[in-house]
Design a protein around this motif. Structure first.
Motif, PDB file in Angstrom:
ATOM      1  N   ILE A  38      73.181 -22.101 -12.643  1.00 23.58           N
ATOM      2  CA  ILE A  38      73.417 -20.872 -13.413  1.00 23.58           C
ATOM      3  C   ILE A  38      74.733 -20.227 -12.999  1.00 23.58           C
ATOM      4  O   ILE A  38      75.517 -19.773 -13.854  1.00 23.58           O
ATOM      5  CB  ILE A  38      72.225 -19.908 -13.253  1.00 23.58           C
ATOM      6  N   ILE A  39      75.011 -20.195 -11.684  1.00 20.84           N
ATOM      7  CA  ILE A  39      76.278 -19.633 -11.209  1.00 20.84           C
ATOM      8  C   ILE A  39      77.457 -20.459 -11.719  1.00 20.84           C
ATOM      9  O   ILE A  39      78.480 -19.906 -12.158  1.00 20.84           O
ATOM     10  CB  ILE A  39      76.274 -19.538  -9.667  1.00 20.84           C
ATOM     11  N   ALA A  40      77.328 -21.772 -11.708  1.00 20.34           N
ATOM     12  CA  ALA A  40      78.402 -22.634 -12.198  1.00 20.34           C
ATOM     13  C   ALA A  40      78.627 -22.429 -13.693  1.00 20.34           C
ATOM     14  O   ALA A  40      79.778 -22.380 -14.154  1.00 20.34           O
ATOM     15  CB  ALA A  40      78.075 -24.092 -11.905  1.00 20.34           C
ATOM     16  N   LEU A  41      77.554 -22.298 -14.455  1.00 22.48           N
ATOM     17  CA  LEU A  41      77.704 -22.046 -15.893  1.00 22.48           C
ATOM     18  C   LEU A  41      78.366 -20.695 -16.157  1.00 22.48           C
ATOM     19  O   LEU A  41      79.187 -20.560 -17.067  1.00 22.48           O
ATOM     20  CB  LEU A  41      76.340 -22.115 -16.584  1.00 22.48           C
ATOM     21  N   ALA A  42      78.018 -19.683 -15.363  1.00 25.15           N
ATOM     22  CA  ALA A  42      78.648 -18.369 -15.514  1.00 25.15           C
ATOM     23  C   ALA A  42      80.124 -18.443 -15.174  1.00 25.15           C
ATOM     24  O   ALA A  42      80.972 -17.840 -15.863  1.00 25.15           O
ATOM     25  CB  ALA A  42      77.945 -17.353 -14.621  1.00 25.15           C
ATOM     26  N   VAL A  53      82.087 -21.077 -15.452  1.00 22.36           N
ATOM     27  CA  VAL A  53      82.759 -21.767 -16.561  1.00 22.36           C
ATOM     28  C   VAL A  53      82.920 -20.829 -17.752  1.00 22.36           C
ATOM     29  O   VAL A  53      83.985 -20.806 -18.390  1.00 22.36           O
ATOM     30  CB  VAL A  53      81.959 -23.032 -16.955  1.00 22.36           C
ATOM     31  N   GLN A  54      81.925 -20.033 -18.031  1.00 18.42           N
ATOM     32  CA  GLN A  54      82.028 -19.083 -19.142  1.00 18.42           C
ATOM     33  C   GLN A  54      83.161 -18.079 -18.905  1.00 18.42           C
ATOM     34  O   GLN A  54      83.911 -17.766 -19.814  1.00 18.42           O
ATOM     35  CB  GLN A  54      80.693 -18.337 -19.311  1.00 18.42           C
ATOM     36  N   ILE A  55      83.289 -17.607 -17.678  1.00 15.91           N
ATOM     37  CA  ILE A  55      84.362 -16.660 -17.361  1.00 15.91           C
ATOM     38  C   ILE A  55      85.726 -17.330 -17.503  1.00 15.91           C
ATOM     39  O   ILE A  55      86.663 -16.753 -18.077  1.00 15.91           O
ATOM     40  CB  ILE A  55      84.164 -16.082 -15.936  1.00 15.91           C
ATOM     41  N   LEU A  56      85.844 -18.543 -16.998  1.00 19.22           N
ATOM     42  CA  LEU A  56      87.125 -19.244 -17.099  1.00 19.22           C
ATOM     43  C   LEU A  56      87.482 -19.557 -18.539  1.00 19.22           C
ATOM     44  O   LEU A  56      88.655 -19.461 -18.936  1.00 19.22           O
ATOM     45  CB  LEU A  56      87.065 -20.546 -16.281  1.00 19.22           C
TER      46      LEU A  56
END
Length: 59
Positions: A46-50, A52-55
């Motif tokens: 979940i942290i990794a997906l967040a 990626v979404q920010i980037l």
């Protein structure tokens, strides 16, 4: 000679059909350690997906 070989083969081939039936494996319950590491992995995903979404949203 070929007839004897053919008769022998056709009479011995059906024997594997008498093999034991398939028994389904019984799944083992998860241990608390496995559940803990699954929780850690889920949170990391979940942290990794967040991240990626920010980037991606900055472009």
């Amino acid at each position: 000679m070929k007839r004897i070989l053919a008769i022998t083969l056709t009479s011995t081939l059906p024997f594997p059909a008498f093999a034991a039936g398939f028994e389904r494996p019984i799944p083992q319950p998860q241990t608390e350690v496995a559940e803990f590491w699954f929780l850690i992995g889920s949170i990391a995903l979940i942290i990794a997906l967040a991240a990626v979404q920010i980037l991606v949203s900055r472009r």
